[in-house]
Design an enzyme around this catalytic site. Sequence first.
Site, PDB file in Angstrom:
ATOM      1  N   HIS A  28     -44.507  15.174 -47.792  1.00  0.00           N
ATOM      2  CA  HIS A  28     -45.436  14.299 -47.054  1.00  0.00           C
ATOM      3  C   HIS A  28     -44.831  13.916 -45.718  1.00  0.00           C
ATOM      4  O   HIS A  28     -44.038  12.976 -45.620  1.00  0.00           O
ATOM      5  CB  HIS A  28     -45.724  13.044 -47.894  1.00  0.00           C
TER       6      HIS A  28
ATOM      7  N   HIS B  77     -45.750  13.807 -41.224  1.00  0.00           N
ATOM      8  CA  HIS B  77     -46.721  13.973 -40.139  1.00  0.00           C
ATOM      9  C   HIS B  77     -45.986  14.584 -38.950  1.00  0.00           C
ATOM     10  O   HIS B  77     -45.132  13.941 -38.356  1.00  0.00           O
ATOM     11  CB  HIS B  77     -47.351  12.631 -39.775  1.00  0.00           C
ATOM     12  N   LEU B  78     -46.314  15.823 -38.638  1.00  0.00           N
ATOM     13  CA  LEU B  78     -45.643  16.511 -37.526  1.00  0.00           C
ATOM     14  C   LEU B  78     -46.455  16.403 -36.236  1.00  0.00           C
ATOM     15  O   LEU B  78     -45.974  16.792 -35.172  1.00  0.00           O
ATOM     16  CB  LEU B  78     -45.360  17.968 -37.891  1.00  0.00           C
ATOM     17  N   ARG B  79     -47.675  15.890 -36.332  1.00  0.00           N
ATOM     18  CA  ARG B  79     -48.491  15.481 -35.163  1.00  0.00           C
ATOM     19  C   ARG B  79     -49.011  16.609 -34.294  1.00  0.00           C
ATOM     20  O   ARG B  79     -49.849  16.367 -33.424  1.00  0.00           O
ATOM     21  CB  ARG B  79     -47.720  14.498 -34.270  1.00  0.00           C
TER      22      ARG B  79
ATOM     23  N   ASN C 244     -53.618  15.436 -40.621  1.00  0.00           N
ATOM     24  CA  ASN C 244     -54.332  14.531 -39.696  1.00  0.00           C
ATOM     25  C   ASN C 244     -53.894  14.771 -38.258  1.00  0.00           C
ATOM     26  O   ASN C 244     -53.416  13.892 -37.555  1.00  0.00           O
ATOM     27  CB  ASN C 244     -54.143  13.066 -40.103  1.00  0.00           C
TER      28      ASN C 244
ATOM     29  N   HIS D  92     -47.639   8.057 -51.528  1.00  0.00           N
ATOM     30  CA  HIS D  92     -46.963   6.786 -51.191  1.00  0.00           C
ATOM     31  C   HIS D  92     -47.405   5.586 -52.024  1.00  0.00           C
ATOM     32  O   HIS D  92     -47.962   4.622 -51.506  1.00  0.00           O
ATOM     33  CB  HIS D  92     -47.091   6.482 -49.691  1.00  0.00           C
TER      34      HIS D  92
ATOM     35  N   ASP E 112     -43.271  10.287 -45.934  1.00  0.00           N
ATOM     36  CA  ASP E 112     -44.387   9.816 -45.100  1.00  0.00           C
ATOM     37  C   ASP E 112     -43.895   9.591 -43.668  1.00  0.00           C
ATOM     38  O   ASP E 112     -44.265   8.608 -43.015  1.00  0.00           O
ATOM     39  CB  ASP E 112     -45.035   8.555 -45.667  1.00  0.00           C
TER      40      ASP E 112
ATOM     41  N   GLY F 216     -46.846   3.204 -39.287  1.00  0.00           N
ATOM     42  CA  GLY F 216     -45.993   4.321 -39.664  1.00  0.00           C
ATOM     43  C   GLY F 216     -44.538   4.098 -39.310  1.00  0.00           C
ATOM     44  O   GLY F 216     -44.207   3.308 -38.423  1.00  0.00           O
TER      45      GLY F 216
END
Lengths: 336, 434
Positions: B61, B63-65, B95, B233, B315, B334
Amino acid sequence: MRATSQDQAVERRSTDDREWTRQHLLDVDDLSGDEIDLLMETTDSMKEVLGRDVPRVPTLRGRTIVTLFYEASTRTRASFELAGKALGADVINVAAGGSSVEKGESLIDTVRTLQAVGADVLVMRHGSSGAPHLVARHIRSSVINAGDGWHAHPTQALLDLYTMRAHLGDVRGRRVVIVGDIAHSRVARSNIWLLSKAGAEVTVCGPATLLPAGLRPGDPPTEDPAALPRVNVETDLDAAVEGADVVMALRLQKERMSGGLLPSLREYARLYQLNESRLARAASGALVMHPGPINEGVEISPAVASSLQSVIDEQVTNGVAVRMAVLLLMCGVKRA
Amino acid sequence: MSDITVRGGRVLDPANGFDAVADVVVRKGVVVELAKPGGKASGETIDAAGLVVCPGFVDIHAHLREPGFEHKETIATGTQAAARGGFTTVCAMPNTEPATDSAGAVEFILRTAAAKGVVRVLPIGCVTKGRAGHELAELSELADAGVVAFSDDGAPVTDAALMRRALEYAGMLQTPVIDHAEEPALAAGGVMHEGWVSTRLGLRGVPAAAEETAVARDIALAETTGSRVHIAHISTAGSVELVRAAKARGLPVTAEVTPHHLTLTHEAVLTGPSEGGALAYDTNAKVNPPLRTPEDVAACVAGLLDATIDCIATDHAPHATQDKLCEFDAAAMGISGLETALALCLTAIPLEAAVERLTIAPATTLELARHVPGIGSLSKGAPGDVVIIDPEAEWTVEPETFASLGKNTPLAGRTLKGRVVATVYGGKVVYDAR
């Protein structure tokens, strides 16, 4: 010019041996007893100034006070402006709607700009709790919190305490009931802090939907020293006002209805309006207070609002004196 | 693909129950054996004497954006951050902008990762088109393109009927659905945990029930459909109890917990990194789900240790400075978590448990071996993904030194114990702090 000796008395106040060393006034939660006393005594002097034929002193001549309001306000902004002008300061009002805020400038950039144009004191109101704390970390000017979100409204609590002291003397052991929308009220939070420090016994009263976590009936008390001070919690106003020395009603925001927090204004008034029969349960001569603006016929019945026990107008007058005291003390701070 | 031998360390390979001093021998990018120490080695060697050697960590999990939010993170910087944190596999949440809801979007991520990434990136595809929560994405095409799971993370699949259909459809594809369990009506506008700290600060709270009602719903839907649901999470004691009861009944439910929910409480918002002084309103402690109470933290730790919670996932949610340097209400949610994950976990649970929950446990949770045989282990033939750690080394968190573009951590200035010394991916050293 007359009364120069009184001007000197005003000057002397800022060099009192209990010196004011606080750069910002963000809340009342960490004020010491001495600081509270100094504020109250300085307010006495300011009341005296305001009672003169020409209610002006030149103490803050050359100082610049900027009021930065991100939320609509009539009395608090006007009160600070009058306070600053009565002390001879230049006062500039910035409403967030009419500035670069509308163009998407960040809060920090906005306040840095105001600092760069020479603001000695920034009086700010913001809808987000903690916004003045953020600002205070990024500028050298003094920051006075004129209300942040649901968090704090220090000058309101100070003027409320001043008003209570004027009528009751020491508030130690006095019973103060705060009724209404406690959950969303910065006035309630700052009053809980300041009145607890001053030794009053505070009861908060409202429907369970308008009480915050930790202050709902049956919530276990929080032992953490960083939490709000312990207060009595009551959902029945009749029971809460029994023997009270002060009943302070809070303004009810109309949007609480749409949020499903209340069925109707009518039902709210039925349960929580301070009316004559409820006030009769309080101590004889109990003070009736409201931070304003009042929703007519909602929080307080018209008869009670205009009764001799109501000190609501006096709160407004004292508000100017308290804010003069705060500005004076803040401008006396020696900066490194 | 290269040859490397990691010599003389204490090798911890929970997948195989291995815990002994050994040499890890990697040839052509693949583990060939755990050899007796002191044997002769060809190719590059790393001396790991006195250190712990384990399989590269697997983060299911993050977020590499990229694409869309390259000012917060890119696949290049995110995977560099992963390498610094000991992770050799990162599952990328969808996302992005555009969201990962098409084969083309998946291909972009895989191609960019191959060109610019320093560790493995396994994409997660959307459950619904555009993560909008209205229509199913083309899940079969996404699966064929290489996604390892489906999720609308950042947003829950609010419509229970749609969630039911998603589970049925994904079950047919034998691909798990990861739900960000949150009842939006209860969470609406909330910026931190609802409790005494939110009352103190005058901030709108998110009650524990916002998560727990969603977890209960997901468990009921897992039972209805027989398909597996994975709870992202997990953060409350009540959620842990719901998952525990569901597992006891044999339902196909799994869960992950973040390092920050194992260690930090809502008081971090109040105090910030340095205790005492003025109220912090620390936006770096603003995260979704929010940091909760000490009782919730204890329940998450206990749940992780008794296998109610299957694994740790970071996360990792990097944000640009300006996303956090603003009013608390306006700040992005975040924590940039890849580079502090190991040390934070070691403050909560023993080394052996932490390594297991960072390697084979997450790999098993998402059944990643279907995509990468041997992942999360040092089995013969497994990918040559090795991390060398010094569990006793103390270090101070300095966000400005992060490889991640996201410097957003509530741990700035904190001294933590447990440091990644080197990370090997496919037999190649991708991070080396020696």
